[in-house]
Design a protein around this motif. Structure first.
Motif, PDB file in Angstrom:
ATOM      1  N   ALA A 258      34.591  61.805  41.661  1.00 34.91           N
ATOM      2  CA  ALA A 258      35.431  61.864  42.857  1.00 34.91           C
ATOM      3  C   ALA A 258      36.861  62.239  42.474  1.00 34.91           C
ATOM      4  O   ALA A 258      37.497  63.082  43.121  1.00 34.91           O
ATOM      5  CB  ALA A 258      35.411  60.516  43.579  1.00 34.91           C
ATOM      6  N   TYR A 259      37.353  61.621  41.417  1.00 38.28           N
ATOM      7  CA  TYR A 259      38.705  61.933  40.931  1.00 38.28           C
ATOM      8  C   TYR A 259      38.834  63.415  40.577  1.00 38.28           C
ATOM      9  O   TYR A 259      39.754  64.098  41.038  1.00 38.28           O
ATOM     10  CB  TYR A 259      39.035  61.071  39.711  1.00 38.28           C
ATOM     11  N   ASN A 260      37.905  63.904  39.778  1.00 43.68           N
ATOM     12  CA  ASN A 260      37.963  65.313  39.364  1.00 43.68           C
ATOM     13  C   ASN A 260      37.870  66.251  40.560  1.00 43.68           C
ATOM     14  O   ASN A 260      38.562  67.275  40.621  1.00 43.68           O
ATOM     15  CB  ASN A 260      36.830  65.608  38.376  1.00 43.68           C
ATOM     16  N   GLY A 261      37.024  65.887  41.527  1.00 41.67           N
ATOM     17  CA  GLY A 261      36.856  66.726  42.708  1.00 41.67           C
ATOM     18  C   GLY A 261      38.100  66.774  43.578  1.00 41.67           C
ATOM     19  O   GLY A 261      38.492  67.848  44.063  1.00 41.67           O
ATOM     20  N   PHE A 262      38.752  65.641  43.777  1.00 41.62           N
ATOM     21  CA  PHE A 262      39.962  65.613  44.603  1.00 41.62           C
ATOM     22  C   PHE A 262      41.122  66.333  43.915  1.00 41.62           C
ATOM     23  O   PHE A 262      41.925  66.993  44.573  1.00 41.62           O
ATOM     24  CB  PHE A 262      40.345  64.176  44.955  1.00 41.62           C
ATOM     25  N   VAL A 263      41.203  66.208  42.591  1.00 41.10           N
ATOM     26  CA  VAL A 263      42.254  66.922  41.852  1.00 41.10           C
ATOM     27  C   VAL A 263      42.070  68.429  42.025  1.00 41.10           C
ATOM     28  O   VAL A 263      43.039  69.175  42.242  1.00 41.10           O
ATOM     29  CB  VAL A 263      42.220  66.542  40.351  1.00 41.10           C
ATOM     30  N   GLU A 264      40.836  68.881  41.961  1.00 43.66           N
ATOM     31  CA  GLU A 264      40.556  70.306  42.170  1.00 43.66           C
ATOM     32  C   GLU A 264      40.840  70.707  43.609  1.00 43.66           C
ATOM     33  O   GLU A 264      41.389  71.786  43.872  1.00 43.66           O
ATOM     34  CB  GLU A 264      39.098  70.597  41.819  1.00 43.66           C
ATOM     35  N   ALA A 265      40.489  69.833  44.543  1.00 41.84           N
ATOM     36  CA  ALA A 265      40.633  70.148  45.967  1.00 41.84           C
ATOM     37  C   ALA A 265      42.089  70.340  46.379  1.00 41.84           C
ATOM     38  O   ALA A 265      42.406  71.256  47.151  1.00 41.84           O
ATOM     39  CB  ALA A 265      39.988  69.050  46.805  1.00 41.84           C
ATOM     40  N   ILE A 266      42.990  69.489  45.866  1.00 41.64           N
ATOM     41  CA  ILE A 266      44.391  69.596  46.292  1.00 41.64           C
ATOM     42  C   ILE A 266      45.055  70.868  45.770  1.00 41.64           C
ATOM     43  O   ILE A 266      46.123  71.255  46.247  1.00 41.64           O
ATOM     44  CB  ILE A 266      45.213  68.355  45.862  1.00 41.64           C
ATOM     45  N   GLN A 267      44.415  71.515  44.817  1.00 38.17           N
ATOM     46  CA  GLN A 267      44.953  72.764  44.281  1.00 38.17           C
ATOM     47  C   GLN A 267      44.465  73.992  45.050  1.00 38.17           C
ATOM     48  O   GLN A 267      45.023  75.073  44.912  1.00 38.17           O
ATOM     49  CB  GLN A 267      44.562  72.903  42.800  1.00 38.17           C
ATOM     50  N   SER A 268      43.435  73.811  45.867  1.00 40.47           N
ATOM     51  CA  SER A 268      42.851  74.973  46.534  1.00 40.47           C
ATOM     52  C   SER A 268      42.589  74.806  48.024  1.00 40.47           C
ATOM     53  O   SER A 268      42.258  75.779  48.713  1.00 40.47           O
ATOM     54  CB  SER A 268      41.516  75.327  45.852  1.00 40.47           C
ATOM     55  N   GLU A 269      42.746  73.593  48.553  1.00 37.85           N
ATOM     56  CA  GLU A 269      42.431  73.356  49.966  1.00 37.85           C
ATOM     57  C   GLU A 269      43.655  72.880  50.741  1.00 37.85           C
ATOM     58  O   GLU A 269      44.638  72.418  50.164  1.00 37.85           O
ATOM     59  CB  GLU A 269      41.309  72.325  50.080  1.00 37.85           C
ATOM     60  N   ASN A 270      43.552  72.978  52.056  1.00 40.74           N
ATOM     61  CA  ASN A 270      44.630  72.549  52.936  1.00 40.74           C
ATOM     62  C   ASN A 270      44.352  71.149  53.487  1.00 40.74           C
ATOM     63  O   ASN A 270      43.223  70.662  53.453  1.00 40.74           O
ATOM     64  CB  ASN A 270      44.788  73.531  54.102  1.00 40.74           C
ATOM     65  N   PHE A 271      45.381  70.527  54.015  1.00 39.47           N
ATOM     66  CA  PHE A 271      45.250  69.217  54.636  1.00 39.47           C
ATOM     67  C   PHE A 271      45.196  69.379  56.148  1.00 39.47           C
ATOM     68  O   PHE A 271      45.719  70.368  56.677  1.00 39.47           O
ATOM     69  CB  PHE A 271      46.442  68.325  54.220  1.00 39.47           C
ATOM     70  N   PRO A 272      44.562  68.421  56.863  1.00 39.30           N
ATOM     71  CA  PRO A 272      43.937  67.186  56.366  1.00 39.30           C
ATOM     72  C   PRO A 272      42.680  67.471  55.560  1.00 39.30           C
ATOM     73  O   PRO A 272      42.035  68.504  55.721  1.00 39.30           O
ATOM     74  CB  PRO A 272      43.630  66.404  57.637  1.00 39.30           C
TER      75      PRO A 272
END
Length: 280
Positions: free
Chosen positions: A205-219
């Motif tokens: 989960a940690y690795n996935g969220f770290v990757e996600a914040i570099q390529s995805e938008n919020f929310p």
């Protein structure tokens, strides 16, 4: 032995002769109260019919009555704990016709190319077992989460979706271990294995969220940027990545948009990190 108020009968106050002079109204109320029975899991769920976006067949699934389940507390990594039910057990929707499974948040978010991949790699091979109980057992819930993660991989879901499945899988395994710990003769080997699996899912989960914040938008997964930063900080601290955790905590504490509640949790996390570093 005569009571302190004996003799009042002659004054027409016989009912007060043997009264407890220190008995408070609150104590009296408690004595008269009927014990409230805790809600049972089967009473906190209901069946709802869904239509599968992959095969278009309809099917029933058990869903938690969110308004009925009482929230007790929230773990540091945002896992909610409810009285009488583990909410994580009921957040995966699984089509029994084609094997498509996903967290309820993502269930209908399937495009044609993803549906094709699921049919080719899941539907054509999967052999599902029926879920016939009044509730989902922990083993059944674990199986459903694994199918959700497998579908996410096959349909090439975003890192955030896969990370969220891993996070909720960790919550589920934690709840499973806690339920076993409450048994009269807990299976220590099984509990240790569940705790190990929980850590594996949390790390993913940690690795996935770290990757996600570099390529995805919020929310992201229904969370704003501050919440995701806090969650990553908690997971980073869990795996002794104190530089990452400290940086994110500092960002939250100086943020103009973070609310007081999140800042309070960030301060608690900061104190925990400092204490952990001192132990090294």
């Amino acid at each position: 032995m005569a009571g302190l108020l004996s003799g009042l009968a002659g004054l027409g106050l016989d009912e007060l002769e043997n009264v407890d002079i220190y008995k408070s109204e609150e104590r009296e109320k408690k004595e008269k109260e009927v014990p409230v029975q805790k809600a049972e899991e089967k009473d906190l769920i209901y069946e709802k019919t869904f239509q599968c976006p992959v095969c278009e067949e309809s099917f029933p699934a058990k869903i938690m009555k969110s308004g009925k389940a009482k929230l007790i507390k929230t773990d540091q990594d945002l896992r909610p704990q409810h009285e009488g039910i583990d909410a994580a057990k009921y957040d995966v929707l699984l089509c029994p016709h084609c094997g498509y499974a996903a967290l309820s948040r993502y269930f209908n978010s399937v495009v044609n190319t993803q549906a094709k991949l699921i049919k080719e790699n899941i539907s054509s091979r999967v052999q599902l077992r029926p879920y016939t109980g009044e509730t989902y057992s922990y083993d059944e819930a674990v199986e459903r989460y694994k199918l959700a993660l497998a579908n996410a991989v096959v349909k090439r879901a975003k890192p955030s979706e896969k990370a969220f499945i891993c996070l909720k899988s960790a919550w589920l395994l934690r709840g499973y271990a806690e339920s076993l710990e409450q048994e009269a003769n807990p299976d220590s080997g099984k509990i240790a294995e569940l705790r190990k699996q929980e850590l594996d899912y949390l790390e993913n989960a940690y690795n996935g969220f770290v990757e996600a914040i570099q390529s995805e938008n919020f929310p992201m997964c229904g969370m704003d940027e501050i919440t995701v930063d806090y969650l990553i900080a908690v997971l980073a601290a869990r795996f002794k990545k104190y530089d990452v955790a400290s940086r994110l905590v500092a960002s939250i504490l100086t943020s103009a948009t973070a609310n007081n509640r999140t800042k309070d949790k960030a301060r608690e996390l900061k104190e925990q990190i400092l204490a952990d570093i001192k132990k090294k």
